[in-house]
Design a protein around this motif. Structure first.
Motif, PDB file in Angstrom:
ATOM      1  N   LEU A   1       0.816  -1.209   0.000  1.00 54.65           N
ATOM      2  CA  LEU A   1       0.000   0.000   0.000  1.00 54.65           C
ATOM      3  C   LEU A   1       0.848   1.258   0.000  1.00 54.65           C
ATOM      4  O   LEU A   1       1.958   1.280   0.534  1.00 54.65           O
ATOM      5  CB  LEU A   1      -0.908   0.015   1.236  1.00 54.65           C
ATOM      6  N   SER A   2       0.301   2.322  -0.565  1.00 49.84           N
ATOM      7  CA  SER A   2       0.931   3.640  -0.471  1.00 49.84           C
ATOM      8  C   SER A   2       0.638   4.232   0.907  1.00 49.84           C
ATOM      9  O   SER A   2      -0.188   3.715   1.667  1.00 49.84           O
ATOM     10  CB  SER A   2       0.365   4.561  -1.549  1.00 49.84           C
ATOM     11  N   GLY A   3       1.291   5.355   1.212  1.00 52.74           N
ATOM     12  CA  GLY A   3       1.046   6.013   2.489  1.00 52.74           C
ATOM     13  C   GLY A   3      -0.397   6.437   2.656  1.00 52.74           C
ATOM     14  O   GLY A   3      -0.993   6.283   3.722  1.00 52.74           O
ATOM     15  N   GLY A   4      -0.991   6.984   1.603  1.00 49.13           N
ATOM     16  CA  GLY A   4      -2.381   7.397   1.663  1.00 49.13           C
ATOM     17  C   GLY A   4      -3.336   6.232   1.864  1.00 49.13           C
ATOM     18  O   GLY A   4      -4.325   6.334   2.594  1.00 49.13           O
ATOM     19  N   GLN A   5      -3.036   5.106   1.222  1.00 47.25           N
ATOM     20  CA  GLN A   5      -3.875   3.914   1.387  1.00 47.25           C
ATOM     21  C   GLN A   5      -3.773   3.365   2.808  1.00 47.25           C
ATOM     22  O   GLN A   5      -4.776   2.965   3.403  1.00 47.25           O
ATOM     23  CB  GLN A   5      -3.461   2.852   0.365  1.00 47.25           C
ATOM     24  N   LYS A   6      -2.562   3.369   3.359  1.00 43.28           N
ATOM     25  CA  LYS A   6      -2.386   2.923   4.752  1.00 43.28           C
ATOM     26  C   LYS A   6      -3.181   3.803   5.703  1.00 43.28           C
ATOM     27  O   LYS A   6      -3.804   3.310   6.654  1.00 43.28           O
ATOM     28  CB  LYS A   6      -0.904   2.943   5.130  1.00 43.28           C
ATOM     29  N   GLN A   7      -3.169   5.103   5.456  1.00 44.99           N
ATOM     30  CA  GLN A   7      -3.912   6.015   6.312  1.00 44.99           C
ATOM     31  C   GLN A   7      -5.402   5.716   6.253  1.00 44.99           C
ATOM     32  O   GLN A   7      -6.100   5.737   7.273  1.00 44.99           O
ATOM     33  CB  GLN A   7      -3.636   7.461   5.883  1.00 44.99           C
TER      34      GLN A   7
ATOM     35  N   ILE B   1     -15.408   9.453  20.201  1.00 48.65           N
ATOM     36  CA  ILE B   1     -14.580  10.542  19.697  1.00 48.65           C
ATOM     37  C   ILE B   1     -13.432   9.927  18.903  1.00 48.65           C
ATOM     38  O   ILE B   1     -12.838   8.929  19.326  1.00 48.65           O
ATOM     39  CB  ILE B   1     -14.021  11.409  20.843  1.00 48.65           C
ATOM     40  N   LEU B   2     -13.126  10.506  17.741  1.00 47.85           N
ATOM     41  CA  LEU B   2     -12.005  10.067  16.916  1.00 47.85           C
ATOM     42  C   LEU B   2     -10.826  11.000  17.155  1.00 47.85           C
ATOM     43  O   LEU B   2     -10.943  12.219  17.007  1.00 47.85           O
ATOM     44  CB  LEU B   2     -12.402  10.090  15.439  1.00 47.85           C
ATOM     45  N   LEU B   3      -9.684  10.420  17.527  1.00 45.88           N
ATOM     46  CA  LEU B   3      -8.465  11.182  17.765  1.00 45.88           C
ATOM     47  C   LEU B   3      -7.449  10.830  16.688  1.00 45.88           C
ATOM     48  O   LEU B   3      -7.263   9.660  16.362  1.00 45.88           O
ATOM     49  CB  LEU B   3      -7.894  10.855  19.149  1.00 45.88           C
ATOM     50  N   LEU B   4      -6.796  11.852  16.142  1.00 42.56           N
ATOM     51  CA  LEU B   4      -5.823  11.651  15.072  1.00 42.56           C
ATOM     52  C   LEU B   4      -4.522  12.346  15.443  1.00 42.56           C
ATOM     53  O   LEU B   4      -4.511  13.554  15.728  1.00 42.56           O
ATOM     54  CB  LEU B   4      -6.355  12.228  13.755  1.00 42.56           C
ATOM     55  N   ASP B   5      -3.428  11.597  15.426  1.00 40.67           N
ATOM     56  CA  ASP B   5      -2.121  12.145  15.790  1.00 40.67           C
ATOM     57  C   ASP B   5      -1.300  12.381  14.528  1.00 40.67           C
ATOM     58  O   ASP B   5      -0.830  11.430  13.904  1.00 40.67           O
ATOM     59  CB  ASP B   5      -1.402  11.160  16.720  1.00 40.67           C
ATOM     60  N   GLU B   6      -1.172  13.649  14.126  1.00 40.29           N
ATOM     61  CA  GLU B   6      -0.421  14.030  12.926  1.00 40.29           C
ATOM     62  C   GLU B   6      -0.812  13.151  11.728  1.00 40.29           C
ATOM     63  O   GLU B   6       0.025  12.508  11.093  1.00 40.29           O
ATOM     64  CB  GLU B   6       1.090  13.908  13.182  1.00 40.29           C
ATOM     65  N   PRO B   7      -2.084  13.112  11.360  1.00 39.44           N
ATOM     66  CA  PRO B   7      -2.552  12.167  10.343  1.00 39.44           C
ATOM     67  C   PRO B   7      -2.024  12.410   8.936  1.00 39.44           C
ATOM     68  O   PRO B   7      -2.044  11.510   8.107  1.00 39.44           O
ATOM     69  CB  PRO B   7      -4.077  12.332  10.378  1.00 39.44           C
ATOM     70  N   LEU B   8      -1.567  13.640   8.655  1.00 39.16           N
ATOM     71  CA  LEU B   8      -1.158  13.971   7.291  1.00 39.16           C
ATOM     72  C   LEU B   8       0.334  14.261   7.170  1.00 39.16           C
ATOM     73  O   LEU B   8       0.807  14.645   6.106  1.00 39.16           O
ATOM     74  CB  LEU B   8      -1.951  15.187   6.787  1.00 39.16           C
ATOM     75  N   SER B   9       1.083  14.068   8.253  1.00 43.25           N
ATOM     76  CA  SER B   9       2.480  14.502   8.271  1.00 43.25           C
ATOM     77  C   SER B   9       3.358  13.742   7.277  1.00 43.25           C
ATOM     78  O   SER B   9       4.355  14.278   6.796  1.00 43.25           O
ATOM     79  CB  SER B   9       3.061  14.359   9.679  1.00 43.25           C
ATOM     80  N   ALA B  10       2.990  12.493   6.966  1.00 42.55           N
ATOM     81  CA  ALA B  10       3.809  11.698   6.050  1.00 42.55           C
ATOM     82  C   ALA B  10       3.319  11.777   4.606  1.00 42.55           C
ATOM     83  O   ALA B  10       3.846  11.084   3.733  1.00 42.55           O
ATOM     84  CB  ALA B  10       3.829  10.233   6.506  1.00 42.55           C
ATOM     85  N   LEU B  11       2.314  12.626   4.372  1.00 41.89           N
ATOM     86  CA  LEU B  11       1.704  12.706   3.048  1.00 41.89           C
ATOM     87  C   LEU B  11       1.926  14.098   2.455  1.00 41.89           C
ATOM     88  O   LEU B  11       2.199  15.059   3.154  1.00 41.89           O
ATOM     89  CB  LEU B  11       0.198  12.434   3.155  1.00 41.89           C
ATOM     90  N   ASP B  12       1.792  14.198   1.137  1.00 46.51           N
ATOM     91  CA  ASP B  12       1.877  15.512   0.511  1.00 46.51           C
ATOM     92  C   ASP B  12       1.059  15.535  -0.772  1.00 46.51           C
ATOM     93  O   ASP B  12       0.560  14.517  -1.227  1.00 46.51           O
ATOM     94  CB  ASP B  12       3.334  15.915   0.230  1.00 46.51           C
TER      95      ASP B  12
END
Length: 254
Positions: free
Chosen positions: A130-136, A150-161
């Motif tokens: 999988l790509s990074g986006g697919q893994k996310q 409640i949904l908590l997200l820790d730096e969800p986009l930091s590895a993507l661009d």
């Protein structure tokens, strides 16, 4: 509704969070924004129940959760590294948490979530395919099938661009709206926070610098820290921000 009242936290005698009080409304997307070391991840961990506050109170819909164990809070987190199981395919990763709690989510709901996140063509793939986006997206699906309060997200986009980052951002918004799900996101990226959230909590050195809607933060920064932190980012990605909120006034920039 989530309420934090006068939360304080120290590690080894060093204060990390100072008298944090805030209220997150049902269904809101809130970003916790600030530089490295400001206390934003500690605050996320306190909400999750991964660590305990030294003092103060955490309430959800009026219920005191301050000393409630993490597994009984009903809040779920997607970690920065996704934490997927490499020995399982995509479908088994998504449904892993339902093995002993199948009553939580019906098969139809699982299938709808798979389609919502665009994972139908990847269900038999291994994680390393999988790509990074697919893994996310897989990590989001695995969390969502557990129906978190409640949904908590820790730096969800930091590895993507680029396009992938924008796609995941849109999917997070869609999930929050479709499920009317309170969502709290930790990020160090002002553009991400401003374009993704209903409200933004800006932390500096363990204290709240401003908690407001994105347009208020752009046009009415509360203090010098917010002004400099946001305007520096506007200089880098100003076209994206100005398109949404307009240019900040001269007074805000001074």
């Amino acid at each position: 509704m989530l309420e934090l009242n006068h939360i304080r936290k120290s590690f080894d005698g060093t204060p990390v969070l100072h008298d944090i009080s805030l209220r997150v409304e049902d269904g809101e997307i809130v970003s916790i924004l600030g530089p490295s070391g400001c206390g934003k991840t500690t605050l996320l961990n306190l909400i999750l129940g991964l660590t305990d506050a030294d003092s103060g109170e955490i309430r959800y819909n009026g219920e005191d959760l301050t000393r409630t164990p993490m597994e009984k809070r009903g809040f779920n987190i997607v970690f920065q590294d996704y934490a997927l199981f490499p020995n399982l395919n995509v479908y088994k990763n998504i449904t892993y948490g339902l093995k002993n709690r199948a009553h939580l989510t019906s098969q139809q709901e699982v299938e709808e979530l798979i389609d919502l996140l665009g994972l139908r063509d990847h269900l038999s793939k291994r994680v390393d395919q999988l790509s990074g986006g697919q893994k996310q997206r897989v990590a989001l699906a695995r969390t969502m099938v557990m129906k978190p309060r409640i949904l908590l997200l820790d730096e969800p986009l930091s590895a993507l661009d680029g396009v992938i980052k924008e796609s995941i951002k849109d999917r997070i918004k869609t999930i929050a709206r479709e499920y009317h799900l309170t969502t709290i996101i930790v990020t160090h990226d002002p553009e991400e926070a401003l374009t993704l959230s209903d409200r933004v909590l800006i932390i500096d050195k363990g204290t709240i610098s401003q908690y407001a809607r994105p347009e208020e933060i752009v046009h009415q920064p509360k203090n010098d820290f917010v002004r400099k932190f946001i305007l520096n980012q506007l200089e880098i990605k100003r076209d994206n921000i100005y398109a949404l909120f307009g240019r900040p006034s001269v007074a805000a920039a001074v």
